[in-house]
Write a protein that holds these residues in place. Structure first.
Motif, PDB file in Angstrom:
ATOM      1  N   ASN A 198      14.754  21.794 -13.218  1.00  0.00           N
ATOM      2  CA  ASN A 198      13.255  21.055 -12.593  1.00  0.00           C
ATOM      3  C   ASN A 198      12.956  19.583 -11.662  1.00  0.00           C
ATOM      4  OD1 ASN A 198      10.690  19.644 -12.637  1.00  0.00           O
ATOM      5  ND2 ASN A 198      10.737  20.323 -14.708  1.00  0.00           N
ATOM      6  N   GLY A 199      12.643  19.635 -10.498  1.00  0.00           N
ATOM      7  CA  GLY A 199      12.488  18.690  -9.758  1.00  0.00           C
ATOM      8  C   GLY A 199      12.455  17.087 -10.722  1.00  0.00           C
ATOM      9  N   ARG A 200      11.737  17.136 -10.937  1.00  0.00           N
ATOM     10  CA  ARG A 200      10.913  15.708 -11.525  1.00  0.00           C
ATOM     11  C   ARG A 200      11.722  15.326 -12.612  1.00  0.00           C
ATOM     12  NH1 ARG A 200       7.003  19.931 -12.481  1.00  0.00           N
ATOM     13  NH2 ARG A 200       7.236  20.431 -14.954  1.00  0.00           N
ATOM     14  N   ASP A 201      13.094  15.566 -12.744  1.00  0.00           N
ATOM     15  CA  ASP A 201      13.798  15.378 -13.957  1.00  0.00           C
ATOM     16  C   ASP A 201      15.331  14.922 -12.792  1.00  0.00           C
ATOM     17  OD1 ASP A 201      12.329  15.670 -15.688  1.00  0.00           O
ATOM     18  OD2 ASP A 201      13.726  18.087 -15.676  1.00  0.00           O
ATOM     19  N   LEU A 202      14.722  14.792 -11.467  1.00  0.00           N
ATOM     20  CA  LEU A 202      15.750  14.519 -10.582  1.00  0.00           C
ATOM     21  C   LEU A 202      16.208  13.037  -9.895  1.00  0.00           C
ATOM     22  CD1 LEU A 202      16.554  17.499  -8.281  1.00  0.00           C
ATOM     23  CD2 LEU A 202      18.446  16.679 -10.443  1.00  0.00           C
ATOM     24  N   GLY A 219      14.070  22.627  -4.677  1.00  0.00           N
ATOM     25  CA  GLY A 219      13.954  23.657  -4.743  1.00  0.00           C
ATOM     26  C   GLY A 219      15.475  24.862  -3.811  1.00  0.00           C
ATOM     27  N   PHE A 220      16.460  24.761  -5.132  1.00  0.00           N
ATOM     28  CA  PHE A 220      17.273  25.690  -4.930  1.00  0.00           C
ATOM     29  C   PHE A 220      17.309  26.366  -5.573  1.00  0.00           C
ATOM     30  CE2 PHE A 220      21.867  26.626  -4.516  1.00  0.00           C
ATOM     31  CZ  PHE A 220      22.300  26.117  -4.284  1.00  0.00           C
ATOM     32  N   LYS A 221      16.803  27.241  -5.522  1.00  0.00           N
ATOM     33  CA  LYS A 221      16.268  28.529  -6.302  1.00  0.00           C
ATOM     34  C   LYS A 221      17.092  30.025  -5.046  1.00  0.00           C
ATOM     35  CE  LYS A 221      12.126  25.979  -8.379  1.00  0.00           C
ATOM     36  NZ  LYS A 221      13.556  25.261  -8.497  1.00  0.00           N
ATOM     37  N   PRO A 222      17.252  30.676  -6.197  1.00  0.00           N
ATOM     38  CA  PRO A 222      18.030  32.080  -5.747  1.00  0.00           C
ATOM     39  C   PRO A 222      16.620  32.421  -4.631  1.00  0.00           C
ATOM     40  CG  PRO A 222      18.274  31.883  -8.267  1.00  0.00           C
ATOM     41  CD  PRO A 222      16.711  30.317  -7.331  1.00  0.00           C
TER      42      PRO A 222
END
Length: 198
Positions: A35-39, A99-102
């Motif tokens: 989850n990008g919000r956790d980064l 955005g690192f998704k398959p």
């Protein structure tokens, strides 16, 4: 290793999870479902790791992105390496890793990562680089990896950039988000009268 370091950013003393922890990396969370919000929002670099570096890889010839040939993946594979990819996040870790998704084509390393059958067990860690351009820190880390293994990490298909005039400056510019056309550009004022009288 390259003759010239791009930065003075600390490098890990080995390419293992423990060494990355000692070097200041954090996270070590599953890559799938990140989850990008956790980064953190700031610039940095990140590393994708295998849970079991001894297990032989199993590749899929199918991908939601453009698939690599299995032979290409096998040639790039490094037996025993825990690190699969070293990436940069110049616009911010939250933006890049979120955005690192398959199904996202904006990660060249992701094309190789998502063809691994074990992709759901991979972990990612990161470190912020507030005083250095992430492109330069990434390049130093990739060079250091090559010094140990003789080649780039499995998913680092392209060589790292040597850096630009902008990335070599002593003080990085703040990270800017994407805006509408014309926004985010710097204006340069030139004193034409001074030019004509000099």
């Amino acid at each position: 290793m390259a003759d010239e370091r791009r930065t003075d950013f600390p490098l890990p003393d080995a390419w293992t999870r423990d060494a990355l922890v000692r070097a200041g990396f954090e996270g070590f969370v599953p890559l799938i479902g990140l989850n990008g919000r956790d980064l953190p929002p700031g610039r940095g670099i990140y590393v994708v790791l295998r849970a079991d570096p001894v297990r032989p890889p199993l590749f899929s010839d199918e991908s939601l992105l453009r698939a690599y040939a299995i032979g290409d993946l096998e040639r790039r594979w490094i037996d025993g390496a825990e690190v699969l990819y070293i990436g940069k996040a110049e616009r911010g870790l939250r933006d890049r890793l979120g955005g690192f998704k398959p199904n996202r084509a904006n990660h060249s390393g992701g094309r190789s990562i998502w063809q691994l059958a074990e992709a759901d067990t991979l972990q990612v860690c990161w470190v912020e680089t507030p005083r250095d351009y992430s492109q330069d820190v990434e390049g130093d880390h990739v060079d250091a990896f090559v010094a140990v293994y003789g080649r780039r990490p499995f998913a680092n298909v392209a060589p790292p950039a040597r850096g630009t005039v902008q990335s070599r400056s002593s003080t990085p510019k703040p990270v800017r988000g994407r805006g509408r056309r014309g926004q985010g550009r710097e204006l340069v004022f030139v004193d034409l009268d001074a030019m004509h009288h000099s």
